[in-house]
Write a protein that holds these residues in place. Structure first.
Motif, short mmCIF file in Angstrom:
data_model
loop_
_atom_site.label_atom_id
_atom_site.label_comp_id
_atom_site.label_asym_id
_atom_site.label_seq_id
_atom_site.Cartn_x
_atom_site.Cartn_y
_atom_site.Cartn_z
N CYS A 1 0.84 -1.21 0.00
CA CYS A 1 0.00 0.00 0.00
C CYS A 1 0.87 1.26 0.00
O CYS A 1 0.69 2.16 -0.81
CB CYS A 1 -0.89 0.04 1.23
SG CYS A 1 -2.14 -1.20 1.24
N CYS B 1 -4.73 10.21 -0.50
CA CYS B 1 -3.95 8.99 -0.24
C CYS B 1 -4.48 8.26 0.98
O CYS B 1 -4.65 7.04 0.98
CB CYS B 1 -2.48 9.34 0.00
SG CYS B 1 -1.63 9.86 -1.48
N VAL C 1 -7.73 6.46 0.21
CA VAL C 1 -7.52 5.21 -0.54
C VAL C 1 -6.96 4.12 0.38
O VAL C 1 -7.42 2.97 0.37
CB VAL C 1 -6.56 5.45 -1.72
CG1 VAL C 1 -6.17 4.14 -2.39
CG2 VAL C 1 -7.19 6.39 -2.73
N TYR C 2 -6.02 4.50 1.22
CA TYR C 2 -5.39 3.55 2.16
C TYR C 2 -6.44 2.94 3.09
O TYR C 2 -6.53 1.73 3.26
CB TYR C 2 -4.34 4.32 2.96
CG TYR C 2 -3.53 3.51 3.92
CD1 TYR C 2 -2.77 2.43 3.49
CD2 TYR C 2 -3.48 3.84 5.27
CE1 TYR C 2 -2.00 1.71 4.37
CE2 TYR C 2 -2.72 3.14 6.15
CZ TYR C 2 -1.98 2.06 5.70
OH TYR C 2 -1.22 1.36 6.59
N LEU D 1 -9.62 2.83 2.58
CA LEU D 1 -10.57 2.05 1.79
C LEU D 1 -10.03 0.64 1.57
O LEU D 1 -10.74 -0.35 1.74
CB LEU D 1 -10.75 2.75 0.44
CG LEU D 1 -12.13 2.68 -0.18
CD1 LEU D 1 -13.15 3.30 0.77
CD2 LEU D 1 -12.13 3.41 -1.51
N VAL D 2 -8.74 0.56 1.22
CA VAL D 2 -8.12 -0.75 0.99
C VAL D 2 -8.16 -1.56 2.29
O VAL D 2 -8.50 -2.75 2.29
CB VAL D 2 -6.67 -0.57 0.49
CG1 VAL D 2 -5.96 -1.91 0.45
CG2 VAL D 2 -6.67 0.06 -0.88
#
Lengths: 179, 292
Positions: A83, A113, A116-117, A119-120
């Motif tokens: 990630c 960022c 997204v992090y 979310l992952v």
């Protein structure tokens, strides 16, 4: 000595900052309630160093951050490396189009960022384990986390920028003398 | 001329970082797969890392405790002042009213049951530990903590963890000098429980949405169950990981479900999760308990 100046000094500073980060994120965070929202300094640093110094530095910061988190946490080894290296790499893309005096743009990008992090993380640690309460997570964990991270970026951007300038000056120091 | 050299250099850097990302991605993916297949060497490395940072963590923990103790002292002083006032008023009330005696009797009964509980705890061999850190760096995994005792102190996976006399959670991962505990407030964390007064069973569930209000979810209570507000909920003997008779909390409300077959409700946990500092790990495992 010249080699140290040019290639090692910056890396040592980054590794030191990241170690500091780890304790901030784990031990100091434990002083507060488990529901207190804590900014993600790993994402902030990886992203900012990517912006300021380009892809290679971003990848390096992401790699060290990832290794530290993976060594520390109980999640499968390598997940955070993956990630964060991508966060550093993608942030590095924006190096040239980015004005260093602007504070809003970097914090927006760090926010993106971090989103997204998170979310992952949500997909891998909650969705795949059968938890689908995304709306609640979004409102109560991800959204405040991103906001907090952006706010902290606004506050510490100047500090990171100053440190970066200092190191850059140190790296170039000897060359200027020779000229 | 100069420009083209710089361009070439940039392009080279660009390609280099691309290869770097690909290389790291492949290695990381292999690591992820390997850590699923052969977790042992990874755990050894993690153990070493934790041993290295443990002194710093402990120092930071002491610092945190100092801060919170100062904060609590101030809070306590303010609380004591107001409490003092209230108590003085109460004394007057008490001397006048005899109904209080009945209340005292009720309290006596409650304390007696509590005492019995404590006795059952003390028969289990236990070890105290400090919470030194959160077990993850993100907010999304919020309910698990690292404690400063590990397999060297006799801690094993699935040992029950208590604080403030109530259930906190369970040991989920053990290192040489550290262990990770999962707490009952974590989302989707289940413990089977039973009411102390009526022996009706129920499931206690952690829920992120509820814990902000200091509650846990109670579900799968049968319609005939006599569980009511204020009942003590203990861990049930049918659980495969939790020792029987550990206090979890008190029922705060129960309502009928729309399916008309079960009831559900909310529970206030006894252990305080806002400021977990010291926890008690019971060394008795449920499996051994059954075998005995």
């Amino acid at each position: 000595m010249d080699f140290f100046r040019k290639h090692i000094a910056r890396k040592i500073v980054i590794v030191f900052l990241l170690f500091l980060n780890l304790f901030l994120q784990t031990s100091v965070a434990a002083w507060f309630s488990p529901h207190a929202i804590f900014p993600n300094f790993f994402v902030i640093l990886t992203s900012l160093i990517g912006f300021l110094n380009g892809k290679k530095a971003g990848i390096f910061t992401g790699l060290i951050s990832g290794v530290l988190i993976d060594l520390y946490s109980t999640t499968p080894f390598g997940f955070h490396i993956l990630c964060l290296v991508y966060i550093g790499y993608c942030s590095g893309y924006l190096k040239r189009t980015f004005y260093h005096d602007d504070v809003v743009l970097p914090s927006l990008l760090v926010g993106a960022c971090d989103f997204v992090y998170n979310l992952v993380m949500f997909v891998f640690f909650f969705l795949l384990q059968g938890n689908t309460g995304f709306n609640y997570y979004f409102v109560h964990t991800i959204f405040p986390d991103v906001l907090m991270t952006m706010l902290v970026t606004l506050l510490i951007y100047q500090f990171v920028h100053k440190v970066d300038q200092k190191i850059t000056a140190y790296e170039k120091g000897k060359e200027v003398e020779r000229d | 001329m100069n420009n083209s050299v710089i361009n070439k250099k940039n392009k080279k850097q660009h390609v280099l970082s691309k290869y770097l990302v690909w290389g790291i991605s492949v290695v990381a993916l292999i690591c992820i797969i390997l850590s699923f297949a052969f977790p042992k060497p990874f755990n050894t490395v993690r153990n070493g890392f934790h041993c290295g940072i443990l002194p710093i963590e402990k120092g930071l923990n002491d610092m945190g405790q100092w801060f919170t103790s100062r904060k609590n002292l101030l809070k306590k002083m303010k609380k004591l002042q107001t409490e003092n006032k209230e108590l003085k008023e109460k004394i007057e009330d008490l001397t006048e009213s005899t109904s209080v005696l009945a209340q005292d009797k009720y309290e006596l009964e409650r304390l007696r049951t509590l005492l019995e509980l404590q006795e059952t705890y003390s028969t289990y061999d236990s070890v105290g530990a400090h919470v030194i850190a959160k077990s993850d760096t993100t907010n999304i995994i919020y309910g698990s903590f690292t404690i400063d005792k590990g397999s060297e102190d006799g801690i094993e996976k699935n040992m029950n963890v208590l604080a403030n006399g109530g259930l906190v959670g369970i040991v989920s991962k053990v290192g040489k000098k550290y262990a990770v505990i999962d707490t009952i407030i974590e989302d989707n964390f289940n413990v089977s429980g039973k009411s102390a007064s009526s022996s009706d069973t129920c499931i206690v569930e952690g829920d992120l949405e509820l814990y902000d209000s200091g509650l846990l979810k109670l579900s799968q209570i049968s319609k005939e169950a006599l569980i009511k507000e204020g009942d003590m909920i203990l861990t049930s003997p049918i659980s495969d990981k939790y020792l029987p008779g550990i206090l979890i909390g008190y029922v705060s409300s129960v309502t009928d479900n729309s399916d008309d077959l079960t009831k559900s409700g909310y529970l206030t946990p006894v252990a305080s999760f806002e400021n977990l500092e010291e926890v008690l790990v019971i060394k008795q495992l449920k499996q051994d308990y059954i075998e005995e």
